[in-house]
Design a protein around this motif. Structure first.
Motif, PDB file in Angstrom:
ATOM      1  N   HIS A  83       0.609  -0.912   0.285  1.00  0.00           N
ATOM      2  CA  HIS A  83      -0.009  -0.014   0.217  1.00  0.00           C
ATOM      3  C   HIS A  83       0.801   1.491   0.105  1.00  0.00           C
ATOM      4  N   LEU A  84       0.339   2.543  -0.676  1.00  0.00           N
ATOM      5  CA  LEU A  84       1.202   3.174  -1.097  1.00  0.00           C
ATOM      6  C   LEU A  84       0.729   4.697  -1.009  1.00  0.00           C
ATOM      7  N   GLN A  85       1.241   5.552   0.133  1.00  0.00           N
ATOM      8  CA  GLN A  85       1.072   6.575   1.030  1.00  0.00           C
ATOM      9  C   GLN A  85       0.906   7.739  -0.309  1.00  0.00           C
ATOM     10  N   THR A  86       0.009   8.737  -0.713  1.00  0.00           N
ATOM     11  CA  THR A  86       0.739   9.649  -1.967  1.00  0.00           C
ATOM     12  C   THR A  86       1.398  10.810  -1.470  1.00  0.00           C
ATOM     13  N   ASN A  87       2.195  10.705  -0.296  1.00  0.00           N
ATOM     14  CA  ASN A  87       3.175  11.888  -0.112  1.00  0.00           C
ATOM     15  C   ASN A  87       4.448  10.998  -0.323  1.00  0.00           C
ATOM     16  N   LYS A  88       4.929  10.109  -0.443  1.00  0.00           N
ATOM     17  CA  LYS A  88       6.029   8.640  -0.449  1.00  0.00           C
ATOM     18  C   LYS A  88       5.776   8.243  -2.172  1.00  0.00           C
ATOM     19  N   VAL A  89       5.565   8.766  -2.817  1.00  0.00           N
ATOM     20  CA  VAL A  89       5.232   8.502  -4.182  1.00  0.00           C
ATOM     21  C   VAL A  89       6.036   9.113  -4.793  1.00  0.00           C
ATOM     22  N   LYS A  90       6.946  10.377  -4.163  1.00  0.00           N
ATOM     23  CA  LYS A  90       7.835  11.284  -5.329  1.00  0.00           C
ATOM     24  C   LYS A  90       9.235  10.515  -4.898  1.00  0.00           C
TER      25      LYS A  90
END
Ligand SMILES: *Cc1c(COP(=O)(O)O)cnc(C)c1O
Length: 234
Positions: A83-90
């Motif tokens: 599961h991926l949090q949007t703030n870590k995508v970068k």
């Protein structure tokens, strides 16, 4: 120094079982790749698999993926399977082969935005909660096509297929129905010929059930425990 030679033996067994499941099945795709799910395991253990010849590794935490990415050889393909949090995508858009766990438009939009900044196109899979378990991430079977259509409009992400995490069961045959369902869903969506979408990848099957998943058409299997042994924590 730990002795990690058991990993070689495990990999021999996994590849043998994969070959058997592959040749004994009616599947149509010739693609099949083993993803070594290395979460929680030290780099020395991963290097044992690397030296065996493995090049695909799967991690479920951004921080851990980046650390291993930076210390390990550059010809490794990294798979973000958690599961991926949007703030870590970068942190990962320019480091991964596929993001397997896209289950919302918001997440896909964030990946698209960060991909634009890095001038890359990110290959993604849509995570489907085929078994409808409350505890799992993933979009429902019914909502999948609509989500695919929305995400397909984004320029810097490319939908390449579907992924599912089947329930934890004692008898892998219990999960066959879910693998069949994911394959059928991917064929249905492929038949719609949506621009910017292909359905070539089916990421399904883990240590307990990867042979059944391969029989039902998996192109990527994600095996952790069966290669690296039990994890101390998940
Ligand atoms: C941990 C994990 C796996 C591997 O599980 P094993 O049962 O150890 O093979 C596969 N897929 C995902 C998404 C995982 O988080």
């Amino acid at each position: 120094m730990h002795d990690y030679s058991f990993i070689n033996e495990n990999l021999n067994e996994v590849h043998e079982a994969m070959k058997k499941a592959f040749t004994g099945s009616m599947r149509t795709s010739n693609d099949l790749t083993l993803i070594n799910v290395s979460k929680t395991k030290p780099v020395e253990a991963l290097m044992e698999a690397y030296n065996y010849g493995e090049r695909h590794f799967g991690e479920n935490k951004v921080q851990e993926l980046i650390e291993k990415y930076e210390t390990m050889p550059k010809d490794i393909k990294w798979h973000m399977i958690g599961h991926l949090q949007t703030n870590k995508v970068k942190y990962i858009v320019d480091k991964v082969e596929y993001i397997h766990s896209v289950d919302s438009l918001k997440l896909a939009q964030t990946i698209d935005k960060e991909a634009q900044k890095h001038n890359v196109t990110v290959k993604i899979l849509i995570e489907v909660n085929v078994a409808g378990e409350d505890t799992k991430f993933g979009v429902s079977v019914e909502e999948t096509e609509n989500l695919v259509r929305e995400i397909a409009k984004l320029n810097n992400v490319k939908i390449c297929g579907l992924m599912t995490i089947a329930p934890y069961v004692d008898d892998p045959e219990e999960n066959r129905q879910y693998f069949v369902k994911l394959r059928e869903l991917s064929v249905d969506i492929a038949d719609k010929n949506i621009d910017n979408v292909n359905m070539n990848v089916l990421s399904m099957g883990m240590t307990g059930d990867y042979c059944v998943a391969i029989e039902e058409g998996a192109t990527l299997v994600r095996v952790g425990t069966g290669i690296f042994g039990r994890r101390d924590y998940v």
